[in-house]
Design a protein around this motif. Sequence first.
Motif, mmCIF file in Angstrom:
data_model
loop_
_atom_site.group_PDB
_atom_site.id
_atom_site.type_symbol
_atom_site.label_atom_id
_atom_site.label_comp_id
_atom_site.label_asym_id
_atom_site.label_seq_id
_atom_site.Cartn_x
_atom_site.Cartn_y
_atom_site.Cartn_z
ATOM 1 N N ARG A 57 0.832 -1.207 0.000
ATOM 2 C CA ARG A 57 0.000 0.000 0.000
ATOM 3 C C ARG A 57 0.866 1.256 0.000
ATOM 4 N NH1 ARG A 57 -3.134 -1.458 3.615
ATOM 5 N NH2 ARG A 57 -2.206 -0.501 5.453
ATOM 6 N N SER A 58 1.926 1.258 0.809
ATOM 7 C CA SER A 58 2.812 2.421 0.879
ATOM 8 C C SER A 58 3.545 2.643 -0.436
ATOM 9 C CB SER A 58 3.835 2.225 2.012
ATOM 10 O OG SER A 58 3.201 2.195 3.268
ATOM 11 N N ALA A 59 4.008 1.552 -1.051
ATOM 12 C CA ALA A 59 4.732 1.679 -2.318
ATOM 13 C C ALA A 59 3.816 2.171 -3.432
ATOM 14 C CB ALA A 59 5.355 0.330 -2.694
ATOM 15 N N LEU A 60 2.590 1.656 -3.485
ATOM 16 C CA LEU A 60 1.658 2.076 -4.535
ATOM 17 C C LEU A 60 1.248 3.535 -4.371
ATOM 18 C CD1 LEU A 60 -0.667 -1.056 -4.887
ATOM 19 C CD2 LEU A 60 1.081 -0.251 -6.496
ATOM 20 N N ALA A 61 1.191 4.011 -3.144
ATOM 21 C CA ALA A 61 0.798 5.407 -2.895
ATOM 22 C C ALA A 61 1.758 6.376 -3.567
ATOM 23 C CB ALA A 61 0.736 5.670 -1.395
ATOM 24 N N PHE A 145 2.131 -4.572 -10.883
ATOM 25 C CA PHE A 145 2.868 -5.830 -10.952
ATOM 26 C C PHE A 145 4.307 -5.642 -10.487
ATOM 27 C CE2 PHE A 145 0.242 -8.330 -14.346
ATOM 28 C CZ PHE A 145 -0.850 -8.298 -13.497
ATOM 29 N N GLY A 146 4.926 -4.552 -10.910
ATOM 30 C CA GLY A 146 6.302 -4.281 -10.508
ATOM 31 C C GLY A 146 6.440 -4.105 -9.010
ATOM 32 N N VAL A 147 5.524 -3.354 -8.415
ATOM 33 C CA VAL A 147 5.556 -3.128 -6.969
ATOM 34 C C VAL A 147 5.370 -4.447 -6.218
ATOM 35 C CG1 VAL A 147 4.248 -2.142 -5.044
ATOM 36 C CG2 VAL A 147 4.850 -0.715 -7.006
ATOM 37 N N THR A 167 13.567 -6.824 -18.264
ATOM 38 C CA THR A 167 12.712 -6.108 -17.315
ATOM 39 C C THR A 167 11.353 -6.781 -17.230
ATOM 40 O OG1 THR A 167 11.805 -4.629 -19.010
ATOM 41 C CG2 THR A 167 13.824 -3.899 -17.867
ATOM 42 N N LEU A 168 10.649 -6.534 -16.135
ATOM 43 C CA LEU A 168 9.269 -7.017 -16.015
ATOM 44 C C LEU A 168 8.408 -6.378 -17.088
ATOM 45 C CD1 LEU A 168 6.997 -8.506 -14.529
ATOM 46 C CD2 LEU A 168 6.833 -6.541 -12.983
ATOM 47 N N LEU A 214 -1.504 -11.700 -11.760
ATOM 48 C CA LEU A 214 -0.165 -12.011 -11.284
ATOM 49 C C LEU A 214 -0.301 -12.917 -10.075
ATOM 50 C CD1 LEU A 214 2.944 -11.621 -10.964
ATOM 51 C CD2 LEU A 214 2.414 -9.581 -9.592
ATOM 52 N N LEU A 215 0.379 -14.051 -10.107
ATOM 53 C CA LEU A 215 0.319 -15.024 -9.030
ATOM 54 C C LEU A 215 1.722 -15.232 -8.469
ATOM 55 C CD1 LEU A 215 -1.782 -17.622 -11.049
ATOM 56 C CD2 LEU A 215 -2.646 -15.765 -9.648
#
Length: 218
Positions: A57-61, A145-147, A167-168, A214-215
């Motif tokens: 959550r913090s990274a996506l923010a 997906f990267g996060v 890279t992803l 993404l799994l």
Amino acid sequence: MKSKKYVYLGIIGAAIAAVIIAITQFNIIPAVDQNNQQSDQVAFLDFSYDEENSDIRSALATYHINMTKPIQLSTQSDVRQYCNFLTDPKKQALVTYCTSTELKDNQGFLGDISMLGSTDLPGIVVVAMQSNPMLTNYGDVKTVFGVVVNSTICQCWDKEVPDGYLTLSALVDKLRDTHLTTKDPTTSTHVLPLGNKHFKIELTTNESGYLWKLLVSK
């Protein structure tokens, strides 16, 4: 409070339902060895529900993507109804708890992230994101997906280069191009090792456009 939870789950239910088909093909929990009762266990991930949901959550923010606080599902009836991702009854019986969160950007709903396993630790992370036919949120798909990969697995893509992709983003681009070219209902990567875990990405055409999945598992 309970009714509010079900209202929320009704909003994200369509995305979760579409994910179920893909997860049945993903070996996220070891098969039961009849000669070794200890093998009948979830391959737990090395983080807790609370810490990982908070970290993501913090990274996506920082990318202006909002992730809600997780809904926790722990009763037998809730797990059976909302965490029933696996068709193998022996594997599904090992799932006793799950959390679910909703993702939004300034345009609205993006998808959800679910984690399921025991009450203590998750065994799988599931990210489901919906795109319209024009793929206008394609950048958000890559960002999320990267996060999630960086947070749940490792920040080691450059060192390991899964399946030869630098890279992803390049991997996701290839999956998109292949899917649009072949026009198959679902296109997916192999189950790819990264760090000490595994992941898989799938793209499915649905009535609303495209569902990305993404799994992540041990």
